[in-house]
Design an enzyme around this catalytic site. Structure first.
Site, PDB file in Angstrom:
ATOM      1  N   THR A   1       6.524  -8.123   0.866  1.00  0.00           N
ATOM      2  CA  THR A   1       7.520  -7.226  -0.002  1.00  0.00           C
ATOM      3  C   THR A   1       8.756  -6.657   1.000  1.00  0.00           C
ATOM      4  OG1 THR A   1       7.592  -5.020  -0.651  1.00  0.00           O
ATOM      5  CG2 THR A   1       5.508  -5.614   0.159  1.00  0.00           C
TER       6      THR A   1
ATOM      7  N   TYR B   1      -0.365   0.186   0.432  1.00  0.00           N
ATOM      8  CA  TYR B   1      -0.148  -1.074  -0.108  1.00  0.00           C
ATOM      9  C   TYR B   1       0.820  -1.739   0.577  1.00  0.00           C
ATOM     10  CZ  TYR B   1       2.904  -4.331  -2.469  1.00  0.00           C
ATOM     11  OH  TYR B   1       3.552  -5.431  -2.792  1.00  0.00           O
ATOM     12  N   HIS B   2       2.119  -1.132   0.921  1.00  0.00           N
ATOM     13  CA  HIS B   2       3.208  -1.706   1.890  1.00  0.00           C
ATOM     14  C   HIS B   2       2.689  -2.355   3.219  1.00  0.00           C
ATOM     15  CE1 HIS B   2       6.101   0.123  -1.131  1.00  0.00           C
ATOM     16  NE2 HIS B   2       6.214  -1.093  -1.281  1.00  0.00           N
TER      17      HIS B   2
ATOM     18  N   LYS C   1       0.459  -5.395   3.337  1.00  0.00           N
ATOM     19  CA  LYS C   1       1.724  -6.370   3.277  1.00  0.00           C
ATOM     20  C   LYS C   1       1.972  -6.944   4.887  1.00  0.00           C
ATOM     21  CE  LYS C   1       2.024  -7.752  -1.022  1.00  0.00           C
ATOM     22  NZ  LYS C   1       1.580  -8.984  -1.682  1.00  0.00           N
TER      23      LYS C   1
HETATM   24  N1  LIG Z   1       6.171  -6.950  -9.199  1.00  0.00           N
HETATM   25  C1  LIG Z   1       6.995  -6.699  -8.111  1.00  0.00           C
HETATM   26  O1  LIG Z   1       8.126  -6.086  -8.290  1.00  0.00           O
HETATM   27  C2  LIG Z   1       6.679  -7.411  -6.916  1.00  0.00           C
HETATM   28  C3  LIG Z   1       7.741  -6.917  -5.842  1.00  0.00           C
HETATM   29  C4  LIG Z   1       7.293  -7.729  -4.390  1.00  0.00           C
HETATM   30  C5  LIG Z   1       6.333  -8.019  -4.197  1.00  0.00           C
HETATM   31  N2  LIG Z   1       5.521  -8.554  -5.247  1.00  0.00           N
HETATM   32  C6  LIG Z   1       4.067  -9.101  -4.974  1.00  0.00           C
HETATM   33  O2  LIG Z   1       4.123 -10.237  -5.742  1.00  0.00           O
HETATM   34  C7  LIG Z   1       2.603 -10.609  -6.189  1.00  0.00           C
HETATM   35  C8  LIG Z   1       2.330 -10.436  -7.611  1.00  0.00           C
HETATM   36  O3  LIG Z   1       2.796  -9.385  -8.124  1.00  0.00           O
HETATM   37  P1  LIG Z   1       2.596  -8.980  -9.490  1.00  0.00           P
HETATM   38  O4  LIG Z   1       3.577  -7.891  -9.935  1.00  0.00           O
HETATM   39  O5  LIG Z   1       2.584 -10.162 -10.295  1.00  0.00           O
HETATM   40  O6  LIG Z   1       1.121  -8.231  -9.543  1.00  0.00           O
HETATM   41  P2  LIG Z   1      -0.089  -8.301 -10.619  1.00  0.00           P
HETATM   42  O7  LIG Z   1      -0.899  -7.436 -10.411  1.00  0.00           O
HETATM   43  O8  LIG Z   1       0.770  -8.469 -11.861  1.00  0.00           O
HETATM   44  O9  LIG Z   1      -0.659  -9.726 -10.212  1.00  0.00           O
HETATM   45  C9  LIG Z   1      -1.396  -9.739  -9.288  1.00  0.00           C
HETATM   46  C10 LIG Z   1      -2.752 -10.630  -9.732  1.00  0.00           C
HETATM   47  O10 LIG Z   1      -3.657 -10.839  -8.739  1.00  0.00           O
HETATM   48  C11 LIG Z   1      -4.945 -10.813  -9.105  1.00  0.00           C
HETATM   49  N3  LIG Z   1      -5.704 -10.415  -7.951  1.00  0.00           N
HETATM   50  C12 LIG Z   1      -5.824  -9.254  -7.443  1.00  0.00           C
HETATM   51  N4  LIG Z   1      -6.804  -9.097  -6.249  1.00  0.00           N
HETATM   52  C13 LIG Z   1      -7.391 -10.429  -6.500  1.00  0.00           C
HETATM   53  C14 LIG Z   1      -8.395 -10.965  -5.787  1.00  0.00           C
HETATM   54  N5  LIG Z   1      -9.317 -10.260  -4.662  1.00  0.00           N
HETATM   55  N6  LIG Z   1      -8.860 -12.299  -6.185  1.00  0.00           N
HETATM   56  C15 LIG Z   1      -8.689 -12.947  -7.130  1.00  0.00           C
HETATM   57  N7  LIG Z   1      -7.243 -12.263  -8.053  1.00  0.00           N
HETATM   58  C16 LIG Z   1      -6.819 -11.118  -7.344  1.00  0.00           C
HETATM   59  C17 LIG Z   1      -4.904  -9.587 -10.329  1.00  0.00           C
HETATM   60  O11 LIG Z   1      -5.852  -9.583 -11.279  1.00  0.00           O
HETATM   61  C18 LIG Z   1      -3.397 -10.030 -10.655  1.00  0.00           C
HETATM   62  O12 LIG Z   1      -3.570 -10.671 -12.000  1.00  0.00           O
HETATM   63  C19 LIG Z   1       1.613  -9.024  -5.301  1.00  0.00           C
HETATM   64  O13 LIG Z   1       1.413 -10.000  -4.218  1.00  0.00           O
HETATM   65  C20 LIG Z   1       2.820  -8.233  -5.113  1.00  0.00           C
HETATM   66  O14 LIG Z   1       2.606  -7.487  -4.077  1.00  0.00           O
HETATM   67  C21 LIG Z   1       5.640  -7.972  -6.523  1.00  0.00           C
END
Ligand SMILES: NC(=O)c1ccc[n+]([C@@H]2O[C@H](COP(=O)([O-])OP(=O)(O)OC[C@H]3O[C@@H](n4cnc5c(N)ncnc54)[C@H](O)[C@@H]3O)[C@@H](O)[C@H]2O)c1
Ligand SMILES: NC(=O)c1ccc[n+]([C@@H]2O[C@H](COP(=O)([O-])OP(=O)(O)OC[C@H]3O[C@@H](n4cnc5c(N)ncnc54)[C@H](O)[C@@H]3O)[C@@H](O)[C@H]2O)c1
Lengths: 409, 409
Positions: free
Chosen positions: A155, A192-193, A196
């Site tokens: 992130t 959380y951050h 990462k």
């Molecule tokens: N949404 C945003 O704005 C954003 C911004 C920056 C970075 N990100 C990063 O992108 C990625 C996806 O984000 P998102 O918004 O789709 O999140 P989300 O929570 O919608 O999706 C994450 C998925 O990972 C699965 N998961 C979590 N831990 C797990 C494990 N131990 N084993 C198997 N599956 C697991 C969850 O069930 C979920 O379906 C994340 O790593 C997040 O940090 C997202």
């Protein structure tokens, strides 16, 4: 549109960890539609967080089994589905051994900063799940598919808000007459951050020690909900979080505007971050996969298209909302986070552009369609979930804080 | 000698997590002798690693219960002893609530780089134990003793070997015409070193978000065994590791010389690091405690007194060994680590000096007494344990690698 990549279209094999989530689901369909062989890995814990905290996506989402089945009907393409936890190494190992991926896209982490700040247990859970899960992914690749390209979601929040330009992963420093290019210093603003930040350090080491190929995508805040594939059938619709724990800035404002709740600006609202449309998330992922890192290379791309302050977003949403006949108010609420509310921010983001990304910028069109989408679904909005629910300074160790956090919403 | 500090002598209360370990035991006695009220917290897992891997300290060490009892007899001072795991928050919470520490010294981590590289399970264990244990410490302080000063052991290995001077924790960077002071970029060279990098980032955030007072001691490689207090009775003797997993550079060479085993230089031997005498470790800790960080301050001291390359150490040990009539050979063995064998290295270490540290430098005296100590105890040396036992490039996921590692030694 992106040119179809020969290798991709000809069946490059991609595991998508976290493929039931917001970014992961859209990416899985985007790649599947373009001829990649896709395997979704997810333990569905994200659906469980909603259950625990009494939250829900604005959009009613189907079960992952229904989603995958429906995608097969609509597109004629099969997506492999493996339900399990990447913290369970035996499970992960079997998936990698059986699927033999060319790339693993790793979205599968607990991704909410407020969730990680609810209390001690949630902080520990977040770093456990994210850091140890990613260690497992590194070992699985090293042992069972060493030429597999890891594409890992980080992130932009890893960088914090330094008073100098933010580069893409590395900073060339001249100090006391000597020069080196070093990992860009990280200052994560929540547990959380920080998870990462830890992942990034582990990845850099594994690439160096084991000659793995790794791309770290430092993604900005994602907005939007529709991609070409998720709109093909109601059962394919993506999740859309607007609550105080999982909702992200612009998506939250749009829902607040739709239900005539004042836009909740945290503190002074000068907090500036990088943003991108979910339609660009899926394209960035395809670009990273199609242009893999070299063995031993740890590569970092800043994955966002535009920078906005919270006040910028509030202004854009109010203007467009008022044009649609909504009466949009903006209210400053006490900032539940510990962060600078006025600061310098200039982050580079040219690497994905150089590889072919043509951004969807935040214009009237997307604002319009997002607002209309929220208006159509506004009967599903629970106003209790809108306010910030977790205060960084109050993160405690008492068990039951989680219930309290939910009650506070 | 250091001036006795009034507040220390008058009963400052200090919890020493990892107080049964090499640095922790020496520090506990040093502080107890000087009037601090000391509580040792340890789960004794270090003794278990030895059991698991078939290793043993050169010096027969007493049980922690006997040690603490004997110290009471010898000194007339009581040390409080709490056996438990800091990953068990309920345990840690009770200790903090009951003892009400003014400072917590946190040595309590898995501290061997090779151990963390044995296989996946040991890598995951190391980051779990260290990172999540430290999170618990942060939450315990925040909740139950927010004015308690955390003194946390990090390692100089967090910095890696950048091609510029290493500063103490922070680097002032001018980039594109703007200037900021940022966390010094970290490049840990094993999953152990990385666990410390992760801790440092978590500490910096907790200090900022919660106004905790934290000192991160980036310690160099410690050598020596005797301190004034551990020599007061045979039951108080400290551990002395010489094996390929827990033994550190100089201590290993001294034992190798004593048993006429060629000194095992890894690769070219140009690897340069910071070193310090264990008698300085205990003084540095006292200095840090007596001069606490301010609330909200995250402070980093580089805790070492001199820099040596592996070849420097081999030369020093051979020269002094040969003078004592030993026939010391030096042999280059294939480097089991992934690290630069020739590199720039210039690390700053003035902050502890400025606060009063008067170092014991590595001279003939200490070399002589260390060599004699090893010679006296050489009947206890197991030559099977001397060679490097863990190869960074071979770290695998197969269970049973641990047994294999022990067998390889
Ligand atoms: N949404 C945003 O704005 C954003 C911004 C920056 C970075 N990100 C990063 O992108 C990625 C996806 O984000 P998102 O918004 O789709 O999140 P989300 O929570 O919608 O999706 C994450 C998925 O990972 C699965 N998961 C979590 N831990 C797990 C494990 N131990 N084993 C198997 N599956 C697991 C969850 O069930 C979920 O379906 C994340 O790593 C997040 O940090 C997202
Ligand atoms: N020895 C060195 O040369 C050196 C150099 C740099 C930094 N350090 C750091 O200094 C600290 C002490 O090093 P050491 O050489 O004394 O190590 P050690 O292994 O001898 O001592 C560590 C102690 O901590 C305990 N411990 C580990 N995990 C624990 C947990 N979860 N709960 C309770 N107790 C736990 C162990 O049982 C052990 O007694 C470590 O953090 C190490 O990383 C040591």
């Amino acid at each position: 549109a992106l040119p179809e990549n020969g290798r991709g279209a000809s069946g490059r094999r991609v595991i998508i960890i976290g493929g039931d989530g917001y970014c992961g689901w859209a990416t899985a369909l985007h790649l599947s539609a373009r001829g990649y062989a896709v395997c979704i890995v997810d333990n569905l814990v994200r659906r469980n967080y909603d259950a625990q905290l009494g939250l829900d996506t604005l959009t009613p989402i189907s079960s992952i089994h229904q989603r995958v089945r429906k995608w097969g009907e609509v597109s004629g393409k099969a997506i492999d589905l493996q339900i399990g936890d990447i913290c369970d190494f035996d499970f992960l190992k079997d998936v990698v051994v059986n699927f033999q991926p060319d790339a693993i896209v790793h979205f599968g982490e607990q991704r909410s900063a407020p969730y990680s700040m609810i209390d001690r247990a949630h902080a520990v859970y977040t770093q456990h799940n994210n850091v140890l899960g990613t260690l497992n992914v590194l070992f699985a690749i090293k042992e069972f598919k060493p030429d597999c390209h890891l594409v890992k979601l980080g992130t932009m929040g890893e960088y914090g808000t330094p008073n100098i330009d933010i580069e893409e992963g590395f900073l060339t420093v001249t100090h006391n007459g000597r020069t080196d290019t070093l990992p860009y210093p990280k200052q994560g603003g929540s547990f959380y951050h920080l998870s990462k930040v830890h992942d990034s350090h582990n990845l850099a080491f594994a690439a160096r020690a084991w000659q793995l190929a790794a791309t770290d995508l430092n993604q900005g805040v994602v907005y939007g909900v529709a991609t070409d594939e998720t709109t093909a059938d109601p059962a394919l619709i993506n999740r859309f979080d607007y609550d105080g724990i999982f909702g992200t800035a612009l998506n939250r404002f749009v829902v607040q505007a739709a239900v005539q709740h004042p836009l909740t600006v945290y503190g002074k609202g000068g907090q500036t971050r990088g943003y991108l449309d979910i339609r660009d998330t899926v394209r960035c992922l395809q670009i990273a996969i199609d242009n893999p890192a070299a063995p031993g290379e740890f590569r970092v791309f800043n994955q966002f298209t535009e920078m906005f302050s919270v006040n910028d977003l509030a202004r854009i949403v109010s203007e467009q909302g008022n044009r649609l006949g909504l009466d949009v108010q903006v209210k400053s609420v006490p900032n539940p986070r510990v962060e600078k509310e006025e600061h310098y921010y200039n982050a580079k983001h040219t690497k994905l552009r150089d590889l072919g990304l043509e951004p969807h910028l935040l214009g009237d069109n997307i604002m319009d369609s997002l607002l209309n989408f929220a208006i159509i679904n506004k009967h599903r909005v629970d106003r209790n979930l809108i306010n910030p629910a977790v205060d960084w300074r109050k993160a405690g160790s008492a068990s039951g804080t989680m219930t309290a956090a939910a009650a506070r919403t």
